[in-house]
Structure formats: C-alpha cells, structure tokens
Design an enzyme around this catalytic site. Structure first.
Site: not given
Ligand code: HEM
Length: 360
Positions: A99, A103, A258
């Site tokens: 992430r 970001h 997820w």
């Molecule tokens: C519409 C696009 C996206 C939205 C709205 C979104 C939103 C989010 C949100 C709300 C979280 C939770 C963060 C937290 O509470 O710790 C998250 C986690 C995460 N996102 Fe996304 N995301 C998007 C696209 C992506 C993309 C493109 C990637 C990577 C290529 C990605 C990889 C991840 C990963 C690996 C996590 C888990 C992080 C953790 O476990 O700490 N996301 N995302």
C-alpha cells in the site's frame, strides 16, 4: 488558468516550444496545484520547462550501483518481513508495504489541458514529507515509514522513491506473487513537491474509480488487475501499534480483511466478488462497507467492480485464471511504480530473487 489545445506537432518541436514559452513566462510554472519554482524539479530550470508538457517529466539518473546491491536491499526488506511476522495479528508487514508503494505512486496526474505538465508519482519519494504522509488517505502508512526508515539506515545511498517502490516489489514477491520488473534511478524531490488529495476515496462508485485512474493513464483492465491487490492485508479503524507505542493512530476507519489469506497473493479477491452470494452491507456505525457470511469485507469501490458491466467481465476473467491475473498485475504494478519517469535508454530492468530461491 487558461486551457489550450495542442495541435499535431512533433515531440521535438513541442519541447522547443515549451522551452521558449518558459523563457518568456519567467521563473515560475503555474498550474492548478499552485505556483512552483521551475528549479524545484529533478532537472531544474530549462529542462523542467522543456518537459513541462510531457507525461514523463521526471528523468531518472544513471545509477552506479549494480543489481546485486539492490538484491541486498531486497533481502534486508524480505528478512525484516519474515522475522517480524507478528505484526497486525500475524498478517505481517507485506501488505502495508504494498500500500505504501502504491500510495507513493498513485498521486500521479498526467498532463492535461488544465495542467500541462504531469506531476506526482513515486519519483521524488515525497510520501516521506509530513505534508503528504499526513494526507488522510495515507492514515496508517506512518507504520510503513517506520519500517522503511530502519532499512534506509542500513542502505542510506538509495533514494526514498527507489526504496519505497522496491519495498512494494519485495512484498508482492515474498507473499507468493509474480516477479515484478523494477528499475532504479529515482531522485529526491523537495517537500514543495508533496502531493495531497489525489488518492481514491473508497466510498465511491465505478465512474469515480474509472476517472481517477484515467488521470494516471490506466485503462479498465489495468484498474481491475491493480485493485486485485486487495487480496492482501486488512482495513484498520486504528493502525496496528508499533513496539513501545501506547496511543494508536487512526487507520482508514474501515475494518477487516478481504480474503482468508491476507498475506498470500492470489486471485481470491476476484473469486469472492464473483462467487460469494452472501455480501450485504455491514451493520455498524462505521463507514459503509460490505460484509460476507465469514466476516470478510469489500469496500464500496471494490463492489463497484462487479456493479459496472465492463469491470465485471474483467473480474470474471481474473477469477477464472490466476496466471493471467499474475501476468497482468506484474506489468501493471511496474507501470504504476514508474508513472511519470523517463529512464536513460541503458537502464536495466531488475528481477529479484526471492529469499526461497536463494535458500536464505
Ligand atoms: C479505488 C482504489 C482503491 C481504494 C479506494 C483503496 C482503499 C483502501 C483502503 C480504505 C484500505 C484500508 C487501509 C487501512 O485501513 O489500513 C486499503 C488497503 C490496502 N490497499 Fe487499497 N485501495 C485502492 C486501490 C489499491 C491498489 C491499486 C493497490 C495496490 C496495487 C492497493 C493495495 C492495498 C493493500 C495491499 C492494502 C492493505 C494494507 C494493509 O493491510 O495495511 N489498493 N485500500
């Protein structure tokens, strides 16, 4: 700011024209992101102006380090992930590093009629500046920075942009994902280049997602493959506590994982979207999110991928074929990490060995 249409004109002529425009327009370039001194870019002055209308305004440097040097950093990150597996209820550090890399890159905006030079992206490592890290969308990534600072202490010659993106590649590969090609040469940019308010809002629909990723130059298939990274990790109301930390810092406000294997890269995210019939709105006083019978989650933007007919076809394709998903993801994730960057011709793409492959 005035908009202008670009007539059909050769790239060389366009560069010359923009250089000339810069000469008559003084020392500042203007955009709807504010006034920035030209010398602030990676190349400063005239070069910055010359590249002002291109989508790759950031020129990577020719690095003196060789592949083995970067493999050492890969190994240090991979070992730190492996040896600290208790983080976040034993999900480990991998997902948050993915992430963090996304970001740092996802702030990129192509040149457009509203802003004739591309901005943002991973190049300058600007996610480390408090202004950008403090963007609400980055809540929780303070932990990833804490992790990466310790790596940087050991390898202080690597630029922050290279380190953050290498962290994402390492994490994907060590969690069983595909090999991701990676190139070195990003350079530090000053805090003036920090970007905020550019990352996606999870409460939105498919049209919003399509528009937001089009700003970075991604098409539907690339968008779907990239969001497949939500096979990994978890949402957090509060970020996991770091050693010695007493007071938790806020996360995104969403909760739960997820998939049932949040530290193993699979096409499970797509399978759940297609096959699970138990999705319903979670009843709680947090932000609106989906929940299934096993307590797994989907964000509104995730569910949008099966609500939109064009996205849904791609989700179904990846749900059936993990190899195809891996192949696409490898290509699209490298593209994401390199948005806005032009590399010297001779730059090599590195494919790192996993710890397993090295018997470490
Ligand atoms: C519409 C696009 C996206 C939205 C709205 C979104 C939103 C989010 C949100 C709300 C979280 C939770 C963060 C937290 O509470 O710790 C998250 C986690 C995460 N996102 Fe996304 N995301 C998007 C696209 C992506 C993309 C493109 C990637 C990577 C290529 C990605 C990889 C991840 C990963 C690996 C996590 C888990 C992080 C953790 O476990 O700490 N996301 N995302």
């Amino acid at each position: 700011m005035a908009t202008f249409a670009i007539p059909r004109i050769s790239r060389r002529a366009l560069y010359a024209l923009s250089g000339a425009t810069a000469l008559v327009s003084g020392t500042y370039v203007y955009s709807h992101y504010g006034k920035r001194p030209q010398g602030n870019g990676p190349n400063g002055g005239k070069m910055m102006a010359a590249a002002a209308i291109a989508n790759t305004p950031f020129h990577a440097e020719k690095v003196s380090h060789v592949e083995g040097d970067y493999q050492k950093i890969y190994n240090a990150i991979a070992e730190a992930i492996r040896d600290n597996d208790e983080y976040d209820d034993y999900i480990g550090w991998g997902p948050v590093l993915v992430r963090y890399a996304w970001h740092s890159s996802g702030t990129y905006a192509q040149a457009s009629s509203g802003c004739p030079h591309a901005t943002g992206g991973s190049f300058g490592g600007t996610i480390r500046w408090p202004k950008e890290l403090g963007d609400g969308a980055n809540n929780g990534l303070q932990n990833a920075e804490w992790f990466m600072k310790k790596i940087h202490d050991k390898f202080d010659w690597i630029s922050w942009g290279d380190l953050v993106t290498l962290g994402g590649v390492t994490a994907i590969q060590e969690m069983g994902g595909p090999k991701i090609g990676w190139r070195a040469g990003r350079k530090e940019l000053s805090a003036d280049n920090a970007m905020t308010s550019r990352l996606p809002d999870a409460s939105k629909d498919a049209d919003y997602v399509r528009h937001l990723f089009a700003r970075m130059g991604f098409e539907d298939r690339e968008v779907v493959s990239l969001i497949g990274a939500h096979a990994l990790g978890s949402c957090h109301v509060y970020a996991p506590l770091l050693p010695g930390q007493k007071k938790p810092i806020p996360g995104s406000g969403y909760t739960n994982r997820w998939t049932a294997s949040p530290n193993y890269f699979t096409n499970e995210f797509f399978k759940l979207l297609v096959d699970d019939k138990s999705w319903h709105w979670k009843e709680w006083d947090g932000p609106k999110q989906w929940e299934n019978k096993d307590g797994l989650m989907m964000l509104p933007t995730d569910m949008a991928l099966v609500q939109d007919p064009k996205y849904k076809k791609i989700v179904e394709m990846y749900a059936k074929d993990q190899d195809l998903f891996f192949k696409d993801f490898a290509k699209d994730f490298q593209k994401l990490l390199e948005l806005g960057i032009e590399y010297p011709k001779e730059t090599k793409t590195f494919y790192f060995k996993t710890l397993d492959e090295q018997n470490i």
